[in-house]
Write a protein that holds these residues in place. Structure first.
Motif, PDB file in Angstrom:
ATOM      1  N   ALA A 131      37.579  33.906  35.369  1.00  0.00           N
ATOM      2  CA  ALA A 131      36.214  34.221  35.785  1.00  0.00           C
ATOM      3  C   ALA A 131      35.748  35.548  35.202  1.00  0.00           C
ATOM      4  N   ASN A 132      36.671  36.313  34.622  1.00  0.00           N
ATOM      5  CA  ASN A 132      36.330  37.572  33.962  1.00  0.00           C
ATOM      6  C   ASN A 132      36.096  37.330  32.477  1.00  0.00           C
ATOM      7  N   SER A 196      38.107  51.674  33.348  1.00  0.00           N
ATOM      8  CA  SER A 196      36.918  52.491  33.616  1.00  0.00           C
ATOM      9  C   SER A 196      35.849  51.617  34.249  1.00  0.00           C
ATOM     10  N   ILE A 197      34.864  52.268  34.867  1.00  0.00           N
ATOM     11  CA  ILE A 197      33.699  51.592  35.437  1.00  0.00           C
ATOM     12  C   ILE A 197      32.476  52.036  34.647  1.00  0.00           C
ATOM     13  N   HIS A 211      33.863  46.581  35.446  1.00  0.00           N
ATOM     14  CA  HIS A 211      35.181  47.214  35.473  1.00  0.00           C
ATOM     15  C   HIS A 211      35.911  46.778  34.206  1.00  0.00           C
ATOM     16  N   ILE A 212      36.186  47.713  33.312  1.00  0.00           N
ATOM     17  CA  ILE A 212      36.796  47.400  32.016  1.00  0.00           C
ATOM     18  C   ILE A 212      38.258  47.845  32.032  1.00  0.00           C
ATOM     19  N   ILE A 213      39.163  46.923  31.725  1.00  0.00           N
ATOM     20  CA  ILE A 213      40.599  47.233  31.624  1.00  0.00           C
ATOM     21  C   ILE A 213      41.097  46.767  30.247  1.00  0.00           C
ATOM     22  N   THR A 214      41.804  47.655  29.558  1.00  0.00           N
ATOM     23  CA  THR A 214      42.416  47.307  28.272  1.00  0.00           C
ATOM     24  C   THR A 214      43.936  47.337  28.424  1.00  0.00           C
ATOM     25  N   LEU A 227      36.786  42.382  31.234  1.00  0.00           N
ATOM     26  CA  LEU A 227      35.619  42.909  31.934  1.00  0.00           C
ATOM     27  C   LEU A 227      35.407  42.089  33.200  1.00  0.00           C
ATOM     28  N   SER A 228      35.418  42.745  34.350  1.00  0.00           N
ATOM     29  CA  SER A 228      35.133  42.068  35.619  1.00  0.00           C
ATOM     30  C   SER A 228      33.881  42.671  36.231  1.00  0.00           C
ATOM     31  N   ASP A 229      33.146  41.855  36.959  1.00  0.00           N
ATOM     32  CA  ASP A 229      31.883  42.284  37.562  1.00  0.00           C
ATOM     33  C   ASP A 229      32.159  42.948  38.909  1.00  0.00           C
TER      34      ASP A 229
END
Length: 476
Positions: A131-132, A196-197, A211-214, A227-229
């Motif tokens: 869903a992301n 990060s947001i 919300h971004i996670i690498t 990327l999640s909302d």
């Protein structure tokens, strides 16, 4: 499509969707292909035939099976893998299947106690169906693959993303970040992941928080960006901050109410005494003092409303009738100010709401009064009441000067006011009262165009059901 690809496609249901170690074999025993679980659990270096894996005793069973494989027979064999001979003597079952269409044998191994490893297809499906928004990126920043959420999050097609640099996506969702991609990747490698947001303006009326996670995968030397909302979570935090502010105001109001009211009562008493012997000029000054004392009491009253829990004296009443009554009260002022008031009702029946009608009158009075004060001669106040499912929706729209985004974000904060001399307590009271009635309130505004407040309330279960046709009335 190559012969290898055709064969892999034919047996994918066995090789890719299975946790068990498996092989594709020629009739002569040569190893054609192995799946991921087999590669993980067994050392296949320099082993290219079945006779290098099973012991001589089991080899006899294999030869017998392969000779009659043309009959499409299936048999179950108990063998001991050579790879395990140095460690364990436990027998390992091997299921053999012959597929005449491709003239190949599938060998599937049942190893006791072997930890099941999901296939690569399982991980790929998780990537695709997430869903992301997911991106697969190489060490140079080139986007190798994305899942199907790209249009939802950033409204970009696959062709606009795959083959392009990750910088393109980051420029869309995090334009304020000037960190070089190389530096970002180095941090990810050192820390395992970096998050990060960021705020993304998807449209003029739609602000999202992403919300971004690498992540870094050392096995493949690839990066996964997710990327999640987080919009709902951020909005809830804002609401909690508002609630905390209201609570703080209530505590302050309750603690100082007694101290303020005592001197106010004393001042009012002495001004009455001074009036008896005051001259005409002095009376004018005393009147000013009385007006200011009354204003102090009004401010204190608004603060105390925020501190008190809602009273339980509630009833079922018609929101339509209440709105009409308040429009009638304000219509003389609208006429004097040269403002047109349009009231529109779209209800299939006469639904009611449950709550405190007196407090709701104060809510409507505050919103109508603010709307009228924001407009000049020729302005228009539109009041629209409709129903949707089990809710009533009331919108109040003016053509006033409007508000900036910053003002809209602060509009329900205590003591925030854009009006000269405003207390900044009217809209916090409105917010608290609407929420106490189980409703919600939203604001839309543009500078120079106007402001719209949208209130929703749940219908009362025992509301009246008298038929009421859609109607529109204009007060000007």
């Amino acid at each position: 499509m190559s012969d290898f690809d055709k064969i892999r496609k034919s047996v994918s249901f066995l090789m890719d969707d299975n946790f068990r170690p498996s092989l594709i074999l020629h009739l002569n025993g040569d190893i054609y292909s192995e799946n991921e679980p087999f590669k993980i659990h067994f050392d296949m270096k320099n082993k290219r035939n079945i006779n290098e894996i099973i012991n001589p005793t089991s080899m006899h069973d294999w030869t017998r099976f392969s000779e009659r494989a043309g009959n499409s027979e299936h048999t179950l064999m108990e063998i001991t893998l050579i790879s395990f001979l140095d460690k364990e003597k436990s027998p390992v079952q091997m299921h053999l299947f012959y597929i005449p269409e491709i003239k190949k044998i599938i060998a599937m191994f049942e190893v006791p106690g072997l930890k099941k490893i999901p296939s690569l297809k399982t991980y790929y499906n998780a990537f695709k169906q997430s869903a992301n928004f997911m991106l697969l990126v190489d060490p140079l920043g080139e986007i190798i693959d994305v899942n199907e959420m790209h249009t939802v999050f950033i409204n970009q097609t696959r062709d606009e993303l795959i083959g392009h640099n990750l910088v393109k996506v980051l420029a869309i969702v995090d334009s304020d970040n000037s960190e070089p991609l190389e530096t970002h990747f180095e941090k990810v490698k050192e820390q395992g992941s970096v998050q990060s947001i960021t705020t993304y303006q998807r449209s003029p009326d739609d602000t999202r928080y992403y919300h971004i996670i690498t992540y870094y995968d050392s096995d493949t030397n690839m990066f996964i960006v997710q990327l999640s909302d987080a919009t709902e979570k951020e909005n809830l935090q804002v609401q909690l901050a508002h609630s905390g502010s209201l609570s703080a105001v209530g505590q302050i109001a309750a603690s100082i109410a007694h101290e303020i009211r005592n001197p106010i009562t004393t001042l009012k008493g002495f001004t009455q005494l001074l009036k008896v012997s005051a001259t005409e000029d002095s009376i004018r000054y005393i009147s000013v003092i009385e007006d200011e004392i009354e204003r102090m009491e009004s401010i204190l009253g608004e603060m105390l409303v925020l501190s008190k829990p809602s009273e339980k004296k509630k009833s079922v009443f018609s929101l339509e009738v209440l709105v009409s009554d308040m429009v009638s009260i304000l219509s003389p002022k609208a006429v004097m100010d040269g403002i047109e008031v349009v009231q529109q009702v779209e209800l299939s029946n006469n639904p009611h709401i449950f709550g405190d009608p007196d407090k709701m009158k104060q809510v409507l009075l505050n919103l109508f009064k603010n709307a009228l004060e924001s407009m000049q001669v020729g302005g228009k106040l539109s009041i629209h009441l409709l129903e949707s499912d089990e809710k009533l929706i009331l919108s109040i729209t003016d053509t006033g000067k409007g508000m900036t985004r910053h003002q809209v974000s602060q509009v329900f904060m205590p003591f925030f006011s854009s009006k000269p001399g405003g207390t900044g307590l009217g809209l916090p009271f409105v917010l608290k009262t609407v929420e106490d009635h189980g409703g919600t309130i939203a604001v839309e505004s543009q500078v120079g165009i106007g402001t719209k407040f949208i209130l929703t309330f749940p219908k009362a279960k025992d509301g009246a059901s008298a038929p009421l046709k859609s109607k529109q009335s204009i007060v000007s």
